[in-house]
Design a protein around this motif. Structure first.
Motif, short mmCIF file in Angstrom:
data_model
loop_
_atom_site.label_atom_id
_atom_site.label_comp_id
_atom_site.label_asym_id
_atom_site.label_seq_id
_atom_site.Cartn_x
_atom_site.Cartn_y
_atom_site.Cartn_z
N MET A 199 28.30 3.88 79.58
CA MET A 199 29.20 5.00 79.26
C MET A 199 28.94 5.40 77.81
O MET A 199 28.88 4.56 76.91
CB MET A 199 30.65 4.63 79.51
N ASN A 200 28.81 6.69 77.60
CA ASN A 200 28.33 7.21 76.32
C ASN A 200 29.40 7.21 75.24
O ASN A 200 30.40 7.92 75.33
CB ASN A 200 27.78 8.63 76.50
N LEU A 201 29.16 6.42 74.20
CA LEU A 201 29.95 6.46 72.98
C LEU A 201 29.00 6.65 71.79
O LEU A 201 29.34 6.30 70.66
CB LEU A 201 30.75 5.17 72.80
N GLY A 202 27.81 7.22 72.08
CA GLY A 202 26.83 7.47 71.03
C GLY A 202 26.63 8.95 70.82
O GLY A 202 27.55 9.74 70.96
N THR A 203 25.39 9.33 70.52
CA THR A 203 25.10 10.72 70.19
C THR A 203 24.61 11.50 71.40
O THR A 203 25.29 12.38 71.89
CB THR A 203 24.04 10.79 69.07
N VAL A 204 23.43 11.14 71.91
CA VAL A 204 22.85 11.90 73.02
C VAL A 204 23.33 11.34 74.36
O VAL A 204 23.86 12.04 75.20
CB VAL A 204 21.32 11.88 72.94
N GLY A 205 23.13 10.05 74.57
CA GLY A 205 23.58 9.42 75.81
C GLY A 205 22.90 9.97 77.03
O GLY A 205 23.54 10.18 78.08
N PHE A 206 21.60 10.19 76.93
CA PHE A 206 20.88 10.82 78.03
C PHE A 206 20.94 9.96 79.29
O PHE A 206 21.03 10.49 80.40
CB PHE A 206 19.41 11.03 77.62
N LEU A 207 20.92 8.64 79.12
CA LEU A 207 20.93 7.73 80.27
C LEU A 207 22.31 7.10 80.48
O LEU A 207 22.43 6.07 81.13
CB LEU A 207 19.88 6.63 80.07
N MET A 208 23.34 7.74 79.94
CA MET A 208 24.69 7.19 80.01
C MET A 208 25.61 8.12 80.79
O MET A 208 25.43 9.34 80.81
CB MET A 208 25.25 6.99 78.61
N ASN A 209 26.63 7.54 81.39
CA ASN A 209 27.69 8.31 82.03
C ASN A 209 28.74 8.72 80.99
O ASN A 209 28.80 8.17 79.89
CB ASN A 209 28.37 7.47 83.12
N GLU A 210 29.57 9.66 81.37
CA GLU A 210 30.69 10.06 80.51
C GLU A 210 31.70 8.92 80.41
O GLU A 210 31.96 8.22 81.39
CB GLU A 210 31.37 11.30 81.09
N PHE A 211 32.25 8.72 79.21
CA PHE A 211 33.27 7.69 79.06
C PHE A 211 34.61 8.17 79.61
O PHE A 211 35.14 9.20 79.21
CB PHE A 211 33.46 7.28 77.60
N ARG A 212 35.15 7.42 80.55
CA ARG A 212 36.50 7.61 81.06
C ARG A 212 37.04 6.23 81.40
O ARG A 212 36.36 5.44 82.08
CB ARG A 212 36.54 8.50 82.31
N ALA A 213 38.24 5.93 80.96
CA ALA A 213 38.81 4.61 81.22
C ALA A 213 39.35 4.50 82.64
O ALA A 213 39.28 3.43 83.26
CB ALA A 213 39.92 4.31 80.21
#
Length: 257
Positions: free
Chosen positions: A66-80
């Motif tokens: 889950m993306n907590l960085g800048t681009v997060g190309f390989l990450m999902n959106e952060f949702r709790a």
């Protein structure tokens, strides 16, 4: 069927630490070494570190980033909320790492894995001169350049893209071979190769024109030769939300000015 055991990892950044605190009370987390699935909080760089950590430990499990960085190309959106359901419904993407075997001028041999790319870079103001062999056949007798790299589909949108290399669709059984600031031949743009290819680089005038080899972040200085191949004995797995159109993002990258 029993529920998979979840492990939680977070990068040391403030947003990732805050997200970890938000998630800690929402699931029965286990230690990462005991987990069936890892949840990684951070950016693409932290995801890469997580995958390398598993390779070093010799144990691989799926990773839901889950993306907590800048681009997060390989990450999902952060949702709790709804994390367990998201993981249960996630799409799976499998990839094989590269293996770099580097031999130094001193005769030392070092082997490192790479998930994004393996790059050869000149160490001084002198340009590198490199012979390139593919599957034992010389394809380029002399590439005069700042360097050259081999990228996986997962890494083709990183350093490879900034070096004007091609973007490879995820799931394609291909590698990108991309020169970095080529001087001769000046118009060579690189090549797209089958992932089963064995790529060998031999440094010409290595003493005068020193070259380093880097497998993601692991560097070997003053190399004489480097061999790159795909390690099909190891499979890494990333998990994505069903509505996360990663393939669309990769296509769109090719139309950005």
């Amino acid at each position: 069927m029993s529920q998979p055991k979840l492990g939680l990892l977070a990068s040391p950044t403030a947003p990732a630490r805050a997200a970890r605190e938000q998630l800690e009370g929402l699931a029965d987390w286990v230690e990462p070494e005991q987990a069936d699935i890892l949840v990684a909080l951070g950016g693409d760089g932290f995801l890469l570190q997580t995958l390398h950590r598993m390779l070093a430990e010799g144990r691989t499990v799926p990773v839901f980033g889950m993306n907590l960085g800048t681009v997060g190309f390989l990450m999902n959106e952060f949702r709790a909320e709804g994390l367990a359901d998201r993981i249960k419904a996630a799409k799976r993407f499998k990839l094989h790492p590269l293996i770099m075997e580097a031999r130094s001028l001193a005769g030392d041999r070092q082997i490192f894995p790479a998930i994004n790319e393996i790059s050869l870079l000149r160490e001084t103001r002198q340009t590198a001169k490199i012979e390139i062999q593919i599957d034992g056949r010389v394809r380029m007798e002399e590439l005069v350049c700042d360097g050259v790299l081999v990228a996986t589909p997962a890494g083709s949108t990183a350093y490879n893209l900034s070096a004007n290399g091609p973007i490879l669709p995820l799931g394609s059984d291909l590698l990108a071979l991309t020169p970095i600031s080529p001087f001769r031949p000046r118009r060579w743009r690189g090549a797209i190769l089958p992932a089963k290819s064995r790529i060998e680089f031999h440094m010409l005038e290595a003493g005068k024109r020193p070259v380093s080899a880097v497998a993601d972040q692991r560097e070997v200085r003053d190399v004489a030769s480097v061999t790159v191949s795909t390690d099909r004995t190891v499979t890494l797995e990333l998990l994505f939300d069903p509505d996360y159109a990663l393939d669309d993002r990769i296509v769109m990258e090719q139309f950005l000015a």
